[in-house]
Write a protein that holds these residues in place. Structure first.
Motif, mmCIF file in Angstrom:
data_model
loop_
_atom_site.group_PDB
_atom_site.id
_atom_site.type_symbol
_atom_site.label_atom_id
_atom_site.label_comp_id
_atom_site.label_asym_id
_atom_site.label_seq_id
_atom_site.Cartn_x
_atom_site.Cartn_y
_atom_site.Cartn_z
ATOM 1 N N ILE A 14 -2.493 80.122 -12.088
ATOM 2 C CA ILE A 14 -2.043 80.219 -10.706
ATOM 3 C C ILE A 14 -2.840 81.325 -10.018
ATOM 4 O O ILE A 14 -2.964 82.433 -10.520
ATOM 5 C CB ILE A 14 -0.536 80.521 -10.648
ATOM 6 C CG1 ILE A 14 0.259 79.329 -11.194
ATOM 7 C CG2 ILE A 14 -0.096 80.834 -9.213
ATOM 8 C CD1 ILE A 14 1.756 79.578 -11.290
ATOM 9 N N GLY A 15 -3.430 80.988 -8.902
ATOM 10 C CA GLY A 15 -4.287 81.929 -8.184
ATOM 11 C C GLY A 15 -5.759 81.721 -8.456
ATOM 12 O O GLY A 15 -6.605 82.238 -7.713
ATOM 13 N N ASP A 16 -6.091 80.958 -9.510
ATOM 14 C CA ASP A 16 -7.490 80.729 -9.871
ATOM 15 C C ASP A 16 -7.655 79.288 -10.327
ATOM 16 O O ASP A 16 -7.973 79.003 -11.477
ATOM 17 C CB ASP A 16 -7.931 81.699 -10.971
ATOM 18 C CG ASP A 16 -9.414 81.575 -11.297
ATOM 19 O OD1 ASP A 16 -10.162 81.098 -10.421
ATOM 20 O OD2 ASP A 16 -9.817 81.940 -12.414
ATOM 21 N N SER A 17 -7.409 78.361 -9.404
ATOM 22 C CA SER A 17 -7.490 76.939 -9.720
ATOM 23 C C SER A 17 -8.067 76.206 -8.513
ATOM 24 O O SER A 17 -8.219 76.778 -7.423
ATOM 25 C CB SER A 17 -6.097 76.375 -10.022
ATOM 26 O OG SER A 17 -5.330 76.284 -8.828
ATOM 27 N N GLU A 18 -8.390 74.945 -8.714
ATOM 28 C CA GLU A 18 -8.927 74.142 -7.615
ATOM 29 C C GLU A 18 -7.926 74.068 -6.463
ATOM 30 O O GLU A 18 -8.300 74.161 -5.282
ATOM 31 C CB GLU A 18 -9.266 72.740 -8.115
ATOM 32 C CG GLU A 18 -9.933 71.861 -7.069
ATOM 33 C CD GLU A 18 -10.378 70.525 -7.637
ATOM 34 O OE1 GLU A 18 -11.406 69.998 -7.159
ATOM 35 O OE2 GLU A 18 -9.704 70.008 -8.538
#
Length: 286
Positions: A14-18
């Motif tokens: 969460i926070g670093d995804s597409e």
């Protein structure tokens, strides 16, 4: 490292995804956010309404003092398209437990003038601060185990390549609601599925706004085809979801005059009802 361990290690966070990158908003000034609507969340060329709601939800989460959407209602005024956009927010009221805000998403016409696409009114709070007291008669939807359900990769594409969003989702449909894909719709306004993001990112309150509008329309199982554009969508986020796939159940009881309602429930891996929604959508008859 085992294949299972490798897959777990590769899961997006969460926070670093597409999803996070494609819903990102950039504050130009107080209350004004620039963004780019991604073509990766389209169906038959139309930008998905749940994805759009998540974009507006992220902007309001930055503008308001509380972190989580409790209720958010959107009116879809004109069709959005991939490309540049701007969100303008306004704080309506701020209280101790809830804050309320308004937001509109605009794009640009051929002359460069802003055209309003969506207008939202929302109340935000802190889901982590809610009491644990739950009194409910609601029960999780009866969906077979995930390995007994089917996704777009399991058969021919009924939309003939028109669903870019399918590649960004882990969507496994209940076989009982798949008759439309086989040319044998049941006539019932029901759709049920396991839901997640394809990169393994766990659900959070913002992705719940996507989940309520990510399944094929119930109109398909009623024997209708084509785009089913959302007119209005209201989502209630009830709890922060536990890690793991979600179960989504959508039903329609009444189609009249070319419009139908869709009522959705979203359940997490701990058998908790984490989101509910109702939308009014337009269908093409005949």
């Amino acid at each position: 490292m085992s294949d299972a361990a490798s897959a777990a290690a590769a899961r997006a966070l969460i926070g670093d995804s597409e999803f996070d990158r494609d819903t990102a908003v950039f504050r130009r000034e107080e209350g004004v956010y620039d963004l780019e609507l991604s073509a990766g969340w389209t169906i038959l060329g139309a930008v998905n309404g749940g994805y759009l709601l998540a974009v507006l939800g992220r902007a309001l989460g930055d503008a308001l003092p509380h972190p989580d959407p409790f209720t958010i209602s959107a009116h879809y005024l004109t069709a959005s398209r991939p490309g540049k956009a701007v969100v303008r927010t306004r704080t309506v009221r701020t209280g101790r437990t809830l804050s309320t805000g308004q937001a509109s998403l605009f794009q640009y016409d051929e002359e460069g003038d802003e055209v309003e696409r969506i207008r939202v009114l929302a109340s935000y709070g802190d889901l982590a601060g809610l009491p644990d007291d739950v009194r409910t008669t609601a029960t999780p939807p009866p969906i077979p185990p995930l390995e007994q359900c089917f996704g777009p990769e399991d058969g021919p594409d009924p939309l003939q390549g028109g669903s870019a969003i399918a590649g960004r989702l882990m969507l496994k449909l209940d076989p009982a609601t798949l008759g439309w894909a086989l040319g044998q719709p049941s006539g019932k306004g029901e759709m049920r599925a396991w839901f997640g993001l394809a990169d393994g990112r766990d659900a959070d309150p913002l992705s719940l706004l996507l989940a309520v509008d990510a399944l094929p329309p119930t109109a398909f199982e009623m024997g209708l085809q084509g785009w089913v554009p959302t007119v209005e969508l209201t989502v209630h986020v009830r709890q922060r979801p536990a890690p793991g796939p979600l179960r989504v159940s959508i039903s329609t009881r009444n189609l009249a005059g070319g419009f139908l309602e869709e009522d959705a429930e979203v359940w997490d891996s701990a058998d908790r009802l984490v989101a509910q929604s109702r939308q009014l959508a337009r269908v093409r008859l005949g």
